[in-house]
Design a protein around this motif. Structure first.
Motif, mmCIF file in Angstrom:
data_model
loop_
_atom_site.group_PDB
_atom_site.id
_atom_site.type_symbol
_atom_site.label_atom_id
_atom_site.label_comp_id
_atom_site.label_asym_id
_atom_site.label_seq_id
_atom_site.Cartn_x
_atom_site.Cartn_y
_atom_site.Cartn_z
ATOM 1 N N CYS A 1 0.842 -1.203 0.000
ATOM 2 C CA CYS A 1 0.000 0.000 0.000
ATOM 3 C C CYS A 1 0.875 1.250 0.000
ATOM 4 C CB CYS A 1 -0.910 0.008 1.231
ATOM 5 S SG CYS A 1 -2.058 -1.390 1.314
ATOM 6 N N ASP A 2 0.393 2.305 -0.619
ATOM 7 C CA ASP A 2 1.104 3.576 -0.630
ATOM 8 C C ASP A 2 1.064 4.224 0.755
ATOM 9 O OD1 ASP A 2 1.762 3.360 -3.297
ATOM 10 O OD2 ASP A 2 0.004 4.476 -3.990
ATOM 11 N N ASN A 3 1.895 5.241 0.952
ATOM 12 C CA ASN A 3 1.934 5.967 2.222
ATOM 13 C C ASN A 3 0.560 6.546 2.537
ATOM 14 O OD1 ASN A 3 4.662 5.468 2.552
ATOM 15 N ND2 ASN A 3 5.297 7.392 1.597
ATOM 16 N N GLY A 4 0.163 6.408 3.790
ATOM 17 C CA GLY A 4 -1.139 6.898 4.224
ATOM 18 C C GLY A 4 -2.225 5.846 4.157
ATOM 19 N N TRP A 5 -1.950 4.737 3.469
ATOM 20 C CA TRP A 5 -2.902 3.632 3.369
ATOM 21 C C TRP A 5 -2.425 2.476 4.241
ATOM 22 C CZ3 TRP A 5 -7.287 3.479 0.019
ATOM 23 C CH2 TRP A 5 -7.433 4.615 -0.795
ATOM 24 N N LYS A 6 -3.377 1.703 4.752
ATOM 25 C CA LYS A 6 -3.057 0.578 5.623
ATOM 26 C C LYS A 6 -3.352 -0.732 4.903
ATOM 27 C CE LYS A 6 -4.209 -1.488 10.107
ATOM 28 N NZ LYS A 6 -2.807 -1.698 10.459
ATOM 29 N N LEU A 7 -2.419 -1.672 4.986
ATOM 30 C CA LEU A 7 -2.595 -2.975 4.352
ATOM 31 C C LEU A 7 -3.655 -3.789 5.081
ATOM 32 C CD1 LEU A 7 -1.592 -5.235 2.357
ATOM 33 C CD2 LEU A 7 -0.017 -5.914 4.191
ATOM 34 N N GLU A 8 -4.633 -4.295 4.330
ATOM 35 C CA GLU A 8 -5.603 -5.248 4.865
ATOM 36 C C GLU A 8 -5.187 -6.668 4.500
ATOM 37 O OE1 GLU A 8 -7.978 -4.436 6.947
ATOM 38 O OE2 GLU A 8 -7.473 -2.312 6.796
ATOM 39 N N TYR A 9 -4.961 -6.911 3.228
ATOM 40 C CA TYR A 9 -4.376 -8.184 2.790
ATOM 41 C C TYR A 9 -3.913 -8.040 1.347
ATOM 42 C CZ TYR A 9 -8.574 -9.571 0.058
ATOM 43 O OH TYR A 9 -9.595 -9.637 -0.861
ATOM 44 N N ASN A 10 -3.051 -8.954 0.900
ATOM 45 C CA ASN A 10 -2.650 -8.982 -0.509
ATOM 46 C C ASN A 10 -2.837 -10.391 -1.064
ATOM 47 O OD1 ASN A 10 -0.365 -10.417 0.384
ATOM 48 N ND2 ASN A 10 0.887 -8.568 0.480
ATOM 49 N N GLY A 11 -2.788 -10.506 -2.373
ATOM 50 C CA GLY A 11 -3.041 -11.806 -2.985
ATOM 51 C C GLY A 11 -2.852 -11.781 -4.484
ATOM 52 N N TYR A 12 -3.668 -12.594 -5.159
ATOM 53 C CA TYR A 12 -3.622 -12.692 -6.618
ATOM 54 C C TYR A 12 -4.989 -12.352 -7.209
ATOM 55 C CZ TYR A 12 0.994 -14.757 -6.378
ATOM 56 O OH TYR A 12 2.346 -14.947 -6.177
ATOM 57 N N LEU A 13 -4.937 -11.675 -8.344
ATOM 58 C CA LEU A 13 -6.155 -11.295 -9.031
ATOM 59 C C LEU A 13 -6.746 -12.512 -9.738
ATOM 60 C CD1 LEU A 13 -7.550 -8.508 -9.331
ATOM 61 C CD2 LEU A 13 -6.501 -8.359 -11.609
ATOM 62 N N MET A 14 -8.063 -12.721 -9.555
ATOM 63 C CA MET A 14 -8.722 -13.873 -10.166
ATOM 64 C C MET A 14 -10.055 -13.452 -10.773
ATOM 65 S SD MET A 14 -7.797 -16.953 -7.450
ATOM 66 C CE MET A 14 -7.636 -18.212 -8.724
ATOM 67 N N MET B 1 -6.641 -17.575 -12.306
ATOM 68 C CA MET B 1 -5.627 -16.524 -12.238
ATOM 69 C C MET B 1 -5.756 -15.592 -13.445
ATOM 70 S SD MET B 1 -3.293 -16.580 -9.699
ATOM 71 C CE MET B 1 -2.728 -17.698 -8.399
ATOM 72 N N VAL B 2 -5.334 -14.360 -13.254
ATOM 73 C CA VAL B 2 -5.375 -13.352 -14.315
ATOM 74 C C VAL B 2 -3.952 -13.081 -14.797
ATOM 75 C CG1 VAL B 2 -5.991 -10.971 -14.889
ATOM 76 C CG2 VAL B 2 -7.470 -12.313 -13.373
ATOM 77 N N PHE C 1 -1.106 -11.566 -12.267
ATOM 78 C CA PHE C 1 -1.312 -10.296 -11.560
ATOM 79 C C PHE C 1 -1.444 -10.526 -10.060
ATOM 80 C CE2 PHE C 1 -2.086 -7.928 -15.379
ATOM 81 C CZ PHE C 1 -2.026 -6.588 -15.016
ATOM 82 N N VAL C 2 -0.716 -9.734 -9.306
ATOM 83 C CA VAL C 2 -0.967 -9.673 -7.866
ATOM 84 C C VAL C 2 -1.979 -8.561 -7.600
ATOM 85 C CG1 VAL C 2 1.279 -10.589 -7.213
ATOM 86 C CG2 VAL C 2 1.003 -8.111 -7.538
ATOM 87 N N CYS C 3 -2.359 -8.447 -6.333
ATOM 88 C CA CYS C 3 -3.318 -7.402 -5.945
ATOM 89 C C CYS C 3 -3.177 -7.141 -4.458
ATOM 90 C CB CYS C 3 -4.750 -7.802 -6.270
ATOM 91 S SG CYS C 3 -5.245 -9.394 -5.560
ATOM 92 N N VAL C 4 -3.687 -6.025 -4.006
ATOM 93 C CA VAL C 4 -3.652 -5.669 -2.591
ATOM 94 C C VAL C 4 -4.930 -4.914 -2.251
ATOM 95 C CG1 VAL C 4 -2.434 -3.462 -2.975
ATOM 96 C CG2 VAL C 4 -2.249 -4.636 -0.763
ATOM 97 N N VAL C 5 -5.416 -5.141 -1.035
ATOM 98 C CA VAL C 5 -6.568 -4.412 -0.528
ATOM 99 C C VAL C 5 -6.052 -3.496 0.584
ATOM 100 C CG1 VAL C 5 -8.776 -4.580 0.703
ATOM 101 C CG2 VAL C 5 -8.217 -6.201 -1.129
ATOM 102 N N CYS C 6 -6.294 -2.197 0.436
ATOM 103 C CA CYS C 6 -5.782 -1.183 1.356
ATOM 104 C C CYS C 6 -6.944 -0.339 1.882
ATOM 105 C CB CYS C 6 -4.781 -0.261 0.662
ATOM 106 S SG CYS C 6 -3.410 -1.109 -0.140
ATOM 107 N N SER C 7 -6.785 0.173 3.084
ATOM 108 C CA SER C 7 -7.774 1.070 3.676
ATOM 109 C C SER C 7 -7.115 2.411 3.988
ATOM 110 C CB SER C 7 -8.383 0.467 4.944
ATOM 111 O OG SER C 7 -7.377 0.214 5.911
ATOM 112 N N LEU C 8 -7.917 3.459 3.888
ATOM 113 C CA LEU C 8 -7.422 4.819 4.138
ATOM 114 C C LEU C 8 -7.874 5.249 5.518
ATOM 115 C CD1 LEU C 8 -5.920 7.235 2.899
ATOM 116 C CD2 LEU C 8 -8.134 8.074 2.102
ATOM 117 N N GLU C 9 -6.902 5.569 6.379
ATOM 118 C CA GLU C 9 -7.216 5.977 7.731
ATOM 119 C C GLU C 9 -7.722 7.416 7.754
ATOM 120 O OE1 GLU C 9 -4.358 3.644 10.698
ATOM 121 O OE2 GLU C 9 -3.223 4.903 9.306
ATOM 122 N N ASN C 10 -8.654 7.684 8.657
ATOM 123 C CA ASN C 10 -9.189 9.044 8.800
ATOM 124 C C ASN C 10 -8.163 9.962 9.445
ATOM 125 O OD1 ASN C 10 -11.750 8.488 7.728
ATOM 126 N ND2 ASN C 10 -12.394 7.582 9.663
#
Length: 264
Positions: free
Chosen positions: A187-200, A236-237, A255-264
């Motif tokens: 995740c980029d700066n300011g974002w929090k990692l929730e999980y990462n994986g593979y795009l399907m 897989m993609v 392709f990999v992927c990541v799910v990120c959340s933005l903190e308030n």
């Protein structure tokens, strides 16, 4: 006249909560000085005691009021911070940073159906029903379970071929946005990692349209779900060069992927 003076004094005490504690002493001194010429020492002392008792009640009420206001402001702040919900595909649980809303079964439309709904769903383990009539009768849409189509792949993925896919719906507090980013695993700066994986998604030449889902990099399967029922399928993609710029992308690479959340 005396009642009017007492009213003025009480009003001044309440206003003093916004200034400082010395105001009360000043008012008591003023009251004593003004009345000592007309009242005896005993009456002045009695009045002072009554005044002190009354101002104590006001102070106690004001402190309770302030505490109540602080609590409400804190609740408003917590509510305004908000929450966000996302689905973690391929897992039965949520990351430590999130609360589990439900753990369920991934599902969607059959890969051969041309009128299929495209979205994958996270179905609860304890479904509820409304009015119903059992049997596949009439004109209906269908939901099937999701299977991994990962034969010949690397690592753990190959062993999950044709296993059923679990999912978890997760709640994160004090977040304004949750976003899936394809082609990234951090995740980029300011974002929090929730999980990462593979795009399907579904296979490119199947009839049913699908959406892209980010399946956890450490996937799990449902117990007893290793049967080739071939309903809704996760493949897989890969990147295909041409209209997709290469580099930075690479022909045929998963392709990999990541799910990120933005903190308030």
């Amino acid at each position: 006249m005396l009642n009017f003076m007492l009213f003025v004094l009480i009003f001044a005490v309440v206003q003093s909560e916004e200034r400082n504690g010395s105001c009360k002493d000043m008012l008591q001194g003023y009251l004593t000085g003004q009345l000592s010429s007309a009242l005896g020492v005993y009456q002045v002392e009695a009045l002072r005691r009554e005044f002190k008792s009354f101002t104590g009640v006001i102070e106690k009420s004001m402190k309770a009021f302030e505490k109540n206001v602080e609590t409400k402001l804190r609740n408003v702040k917590n509510t305004s911070n908000g929450s966000a919900v996302y689905t973690r595909w391929g897992k039965k649980s949520c990351p430590k940073s999130a609360e589990l809303v439900l753990s369920g079964y991934a599902g969607g439309s059959h890969y051969t159906h041309i009128g299929a709904a495209v979205d994958a769903l996270c179905l609860p383990r304890n479904p509820e029903w409304g009015n119903y009539r059992d049997g596949t009768d009439g004109y209906k849409a269908y939901i099937f379970g999701t299977e991994y189509q990962t034969t010949g792949l690397f690592g753990k993925w190959h062993s999950l071929y044709e296993h059923d896919v679990p999912c978890a719906v997760c709640l994160v507090r004090s977040r304004s946005v949750v976003k899936m980013f394809p082609g990234r695993k951090t995740c980029d700066n300011g974002w929090k990692l929730e999980y990462n994986g593979y795009l399907m998604a579904g296979l490119h030449n199947h009839n049913a349209g699908t959406t892209y889902s980010c399946v956890d990099s450490d996937p799990e399967s449902l117990q007893g779900g290793h049967t080739a029922n071939n309903g809704h399928l996760f493949y897989m993609v890969e990147a295909r060069c041409g209209s997709l710029r290469c580099p930075p992308y690479v022909e045929g690479r998963e392709f990999v992927c990541v799910v990120c959340s933005l903190e308030n």
